[in-house]
Scaffold this motif. Structure first.
Motif, PDB file in Angstrom:
ATOM      1  N   GLY A   5       0.542   7.812   2.177  1.00 44.42           N
ATOM      2  CA  GLY A   5       1.447   8.425   1.380  1.00 44.42           C
ATOM      3  C   GLY A   5       2.462   9.428   1.801  1.00 44.42           C
ATOM      4  N   TRP A   6       2.697   9.691   2.922  1.00 46.42           N
ATOM      5  CA  TRP A   6       3.663  10.568   3.286  1.00 46.42           C
ATOM      6  C   TRP A   6       5.074   9.749   3.331  1.00 46.42           C
ATOM      7  CZ3 TRP A   6       3.501  15.471   6.816  1.00 46.42           C
ATOM      8  CH2 TRP A   6       2.201  15.995   6.446  1.00 46.42           C
ATOM      9  N   ALA A  31      -2.157  17.949   3.566  1.00 45.92           N
ATOM     10  CA  ALA A  31      -1.903  16.887   2.318  1.00 45.92           C
ATOM     11  C   ALA A  31      -2.951  16.364   1.694  1.00 45.92           C
ATOM     12  CB  ALA A  31      -0.830  15.890   3.023  1.00 45.92           C
ATOM     13  N   PRO A  32      -3.045  16.205   0.427  1.00 46.80           N
ATOM     14  CA  PRO A  32      -4.546  15.669  -0.078  1.00 46.80           C
ATOM     15  C   PRO A  32      -5.064  14.511   0.715  1.00 46.80           C
ATOM     16  CG  PRO A  32      -2.740  16.306  -1.860  1.00 46.80           C
ATOM     17  CD  PRO A  32      -2.215  16.394  -0.592  1.00 46.80           C
ATOM     18  N   ALA A  33      -4.177  13.541   1.001  1.00 47.78           N
ATOM     19  CA  ALA A  33      -4.586  12.325   1.535  1.00 47.78           C
ATOM     20  C   ALA A  33      -5.025  12.315   2.903  1.00 47.78           C
ATOM     21  CB  ALA A  33      -3.757  11.137   1.274  1.00 47.78           C
ATOM     22  N   LEU A  34      -4.823  13.488   3.698  1.00 46.80           N
ATOM     23  CA  LEU A  34      -5.318  13.674   5.208  1.00 46.80           C
ATOM     24  C   LEU A  34      -5.981  14.915   5.349  1.00 46.80           C
ATOM     25  CD1 LEU A  34      -1.712  13.262   6.780  1.00 46.80           C
ATOM     26  CD2 LEU A  34      -3.610  11.764   6.542  1.00 46.80           C
ATOM     27  N   HIS A  35      -6.886  14.836   6.343  1.00 50.36           N
ATOM     28  CA  HIS A  35      -7.760  16.162   6.900  1.00 50.36           C
ATOM     29  C   HIS A  35      -7.139  16.538   8.033  1.00 50.36           C
ATOM     30  CE1 HIS A  35     -10.997  15.203   3.775  1.00 50.36           C
ATOM     31  NE2 HIS A  35     -11.201  13.844   4.418  1.00 50.36           N
ATOM     32  N   VAL A  80       0.920  -1.204  -0.071  1.00 48.83           N
ATOM     33  CA  VAL A  80       0.010   0.174  -0.187  1.00 48.83           C
ATOM     34  C   VAL A  80       0.801   1.325  -0.015  1.00 48.83           C
ATOM     35  CG1 VAL A  80      -1.757   1.286   1.344  1.00 48.83           C
ATOM     36  CG2 VAL A  80      -1.873  -1.120   1.170  1.00 48.83           C
ATOM     37  N   ARG A  81       1.869   1.208   0.594  1.00 48.68           N
ATOM     38  CA  ARG A  81       3.064   2.422   0.833  1.00 48.68           C
ATOM     39  C   ARG A  81       3.573   2.464  -0.669  1.00 48.68           C
ATOM     40  NH1 ARG A  81       8.341   2.458   4.361  1.00 48.68           N
ATOM     41  NH2 ARG A  81       8.731   4.706   4.371  1.00 48.68           N
ATOM     42  N   ARG A  82       3.926   1.587  -1.118  1.00 54.12           N
ATOM     43  CA  ARG A  82       4.399   2.018  -2.656  1.00 54.12           C
ATOM     44  C   ARG A  82       3.298   2.456  -3.600  1.00 54.12           C
ATOM     45  NH1 ARG A  82       7.042  -3.171  -1.643  1.00 54.12           N
ATOM     46  NH2 ARG A  82       5.270  -4.539  -2.606  1.00 54.12           N
ATOM     47  N   PRO A 100       4.481  14.846  -2.182  1.00 53.67           N
ATOM     48  CA  PRO A 100       5.688  14.869  -1.758  1.00 53.67           C
ATOM     49  C   PRO A 100       5.805  15.331  -0.332  1.00 53.67           C
ATOM     50  CG  PRO A 100       5.043  16.874  -2.913  1.00 53.67           C
ATOM     51  CD  PRO A 100       3.773  15.839  -2.915  1.00 53.67           C
ATOM     52  N   TYR A 101       4.917  14.961   0.470  1.00 56.09           N
ATOM     53  CA  TYR A 101       4.779  15.588   2.023  1.00 56.09           C
ATOM     54  C   TYR A 101       5.740  14.360   3.005  1.00 56.09           C
ATOM     55  CZ  TYR A 101       0.932  18.269   0.805  1.00 56.09           C
ATOM     56  OH  TYR A 101       0.246  19.347   0.287  1.00 56.09           O
ATOM     57  N   ARG A 102       6.586  15.193   3.948  1.00 49.93           N
ATOM     58  CA  ARG A 102       7.498  14.460   4.625  1.00 49.93           C
ATOM     59  C   ARG A 102       7.228  14.714   5.918  1.00 49.93           C
ATOM     60  NH1 ARG A 102       9.550  16.797   0.206  1.00 49.93           N
ATOM     61  NH2 ARG A 102      10.012  18.971   1.117  1.00 49.93           N
ATOM     62  N   LEU A 103       7.350  13.580   6.749  1.00 46.12           N
ATOM     63  CA  LEU A 103       7.236  13.529   8.336  1.00 46.12           C
ATOM     64  C   LEU A 103       8.454  13.072   8.805  1.00 46.12           C
ATOM     65  CD1 LEU A 103       5.786  13.864  10.979  1.00 46.12           C
ATOM     66  CD2 LEU A 103       4.551  11.510  10.415  1.00 46.12           C
TER      67      LEU A 103
END
Length: 223
Positions: free
Chosen positions: A79-80, A217-221, A41-43, A51-54
């Motif tokens: 997806g981060w 990020a688009p995938a997070l609220h 799923v990560r890939r 391109p979000y980085r944590l």
């Protein structure tokens, strides 16, 4: 903390890919299969334009997983690019279960951290930094960088634990992360990897964050 401070809750949207949550009684083979599924799923998530980085910093993997394991797992699944910074001698197993990449904390602390925490526009600096508050007591440069981030930085910075830098109440807010069912399951297994026994996982992780407002990020609220 000011009574008027607004509590922020981070809730990742449900993953679009169906994933089987590993039960507490799962066998080793079942856990291996589940970790393989997380990596798949990560890939797929990385193929999207996210391109979000944590970056997550801690002295001890057990403490890190206990306080922020669910948050970092849910970000991985959204997806981060998630990087965990711990001492070189730390056991990497619990962090690998959560799907993160790992680098040496001391090497990172020798770098210039202020730009990393003060500006998310400097690639590859992270958009969000989550760290143990007691790290700041042992590293003056990190302490100053965190204070600067709370004062006027545009990177989301979040702290866990009772020992943390003293910041202005107007610059700090309580932040809660609601763990997904998958995050609770994998966090339980990650904690078991550190203690050898099954661990109960609460559904919410609590932090103190700065009041900067960055694009979600688009995938997070992120509300």
């Amino acid at each position: 903390m000011s009574g008027a401070a607004k509590r922020h809750t981070l809730s990742p949207e449900p993953a679009r890919t169906t994933m089987t949550v590993v039960p507490d009684f799962a066998t080793t083979d079942e856990l291996v299969d589940a970790v393989r599924l997380v990596n798949q799923v990560r890939r797929k998530a990385r193929n999207r334009d996210l391109p979000y980085r944590l970056a997550v910093l801690g002295n001890d993997p057990t403490d890190l997983v206990q306080h922020a394991g669910g948050l970092l797992f849910d970000h991985v699944m959204a997806g981060w690019n998630v990087t965990v910074l711990v001492p070189a001698e730390a056991d990497p197993r619990p962090l690998r279960i959560l799907g993160t990449r790992i680098i040496d904390l001391e090497t990172a602390l020798a770098m210039d951290l202020e730009p990393a925490l003060a500006s998310r526009r400097r690639s590859p600096w992270p958009h969000k930094v989550v760290l143990a508050g007691d790290l700041c007591a042992h590293n003056d440069r990190l302490h100053e960088a965190v204070l600067d981030s709370f004062d006027h930085g545009d990177t989301n910075t979040m702290l866990w634990g009772p020992h943390r830098p003293t910041v202005d109440d107007n610059d700090a807010i309580p932040v809660e992360h609601q763990l997904s069912r998958a995050a609770r399951a994998f966090k339980s297994h990650a904690l078991a990897a550190t203690s050898g026994a099954a661990a109960d996982v609460v559904p919410i992780e609590s932090f103190v964050g700065n009041t900067s407002h960055t694009a979600a990020a688009p995938a997070l609220h992120l509300t």
